[in-house]
Design an enzyme around this catalytic site. Structure first.
Site, PDB file in Angstrom:
ATOM      1  N   ASP A  62       0.863  -1.181   0.000  1.00 37.71           N
ATOM      2  CA  ASP A  62       0.000   0.000   0.000  1.00 37.71           C
ATOM      3  C   ASP A  62       0.898   1.229   0.000  1.00 37.71           C
ATOM      4  OD1 ASP A  62      -2.288   1.603   0.236  1.00 37.71           O
ATOM      5  OD2 ASP A  62      -2.220   1.528   2.427  1.00 37.71           O
TER       6      ASP A  62
ATOM      7  N   ASP B 291      -4.007 -27.876  -7.258  1.00 40.37           N
ATOM      8  CA  ASP B 291      -5.315 -28.352  -6.829  1.00 40.37           C
ATOM      9  C   ASP B 291      -5.559 -27.871  -5.405  1.00 40.37           C
ATOM     10  OD1 ASP B 291      -4.582 -30.534  -4.829  1.00 40.37           O
ATOM     11  OD2 ASP B 291      -3.547 -31.284  -6.615  1.00 40.37           O
TER      12      ASP B 291
ATOM     13  N   ASN C  73      -1.116  -8.497   2.848  1.00 42.42           N
ATOM     14  CA  ASN C  73      -1.408  -8.370   4.274  1.00 42.42           C
ATOM     15  C   ASN C  73      -2.516  -7.343   4.455  1.00 42.42           C
ATOM     16  OD1 ASN C  73      -1.479  -8.142   7.020  1.00 42.42           O
ATOM     17  ND2 ASN C  73       0.616  -7.421   7.242  1.00 42.42           N
TER      18      ASN C  73
ATOM     19  N   HIS D 202      -6.180 -23.334 -10.917  1.00 42.48           N
ATOM     20  CA  HIS D 202      -6.405 -24.776 -10.859  1.00 42.48           C
ATOM     21  C   HIS D 202      -5.875 -25.517 -12.077  1.00 42.48           C
ATOM     22  CE1 HIS D 202      -8.647 -25.367  -7.103  1.00 42.48           C
ATOM     23  NE2 HIS D 202      -8.894 -24.069  -7.245  1.00 42.48           N
TER      24      HIS D 202
ATOM     25  N   GLY E 115      -5.278 -11.698   7.085  1.00 39.68           N
ATOM     26  CA  GLY E 115      -6.058 -10.747   7.866  1.00 39.68           C
ATOM     27  C   GLY E 115      -5.319 -10.357   9.137  1.00 39.68           C
TER      28      GLY E 115
END
Length: 147
Positions: free
Chosen positions: A16, A123, A67, A119, A91
């Site tokens: 950020d 997996d 983050n 994918h 979080g």
């Protein structure tokens, strides 16, 4: 589009900045010491803050970390940007009630980590096993000294 197999681990770090979100990446972390990684993170942080990242600094990532907890976020649905194969969003750490093996309530530090993966390459079971391994390291960082 097709899949181009890359054998380096170029870890993107969502940053950020006053100029918006930037995701520079640390190239070939598998070949770097923890000190080298810290130095490269600092270099990329300074360049990000000054809006001076090069094209090479922000391309070629294979795996990104975000983050969202640093800005108060508790959960996110990270968006995968191809050609990366996985992104994880961390979080903020929260204290919540939990139960021990005797059924007694205690204060537990918890953090949500959410993943998105390609994918065609990964997996879900592989990502879940990785997440469990990461959890074990976060819960007991001294285990990293044994690597």
């Amino acid at each position: 589009s097709g899949i181009n197999a890359e054998y380096g681990h170029n870890i993107g770090v969502a940053t950020d900045t006053p100029h918006g979100l930037m995701v520079p990446n640390i190239k070939n972390v598998q070949n770097l010491s923890i000190i080298d990684i810290a130095r490269e993170l600092e270099r990329l942080k300074v360049l990000s803050e000054n809006n001076k990242l090069s094209t090479d600094d922000v391309t070629g990532g294979t795996f990104s970390l975000s983050n969202v907890g640093a800005v108060g976020g508790t959960y996110a649905s990270p968006m995968l940007v191809v050609p990366e194969v996985c992104i994880g969003a961390f979080g903020k750490i929260q204290t919540k009630p939990a139960f021990n093996s005797e059924g007694e309530v205690y204060a537990a530090s918890t953090m949500c980590i959410s993943w998105s993966g390609d994918h065609r390459v990964l997996d879900g079971a592989t990502v879940a096993r990785y997440s469990n391994l990461l959890r074990s390291y976060l819960e007991d960082p001294t285990r990293l000294l044994l690597l």
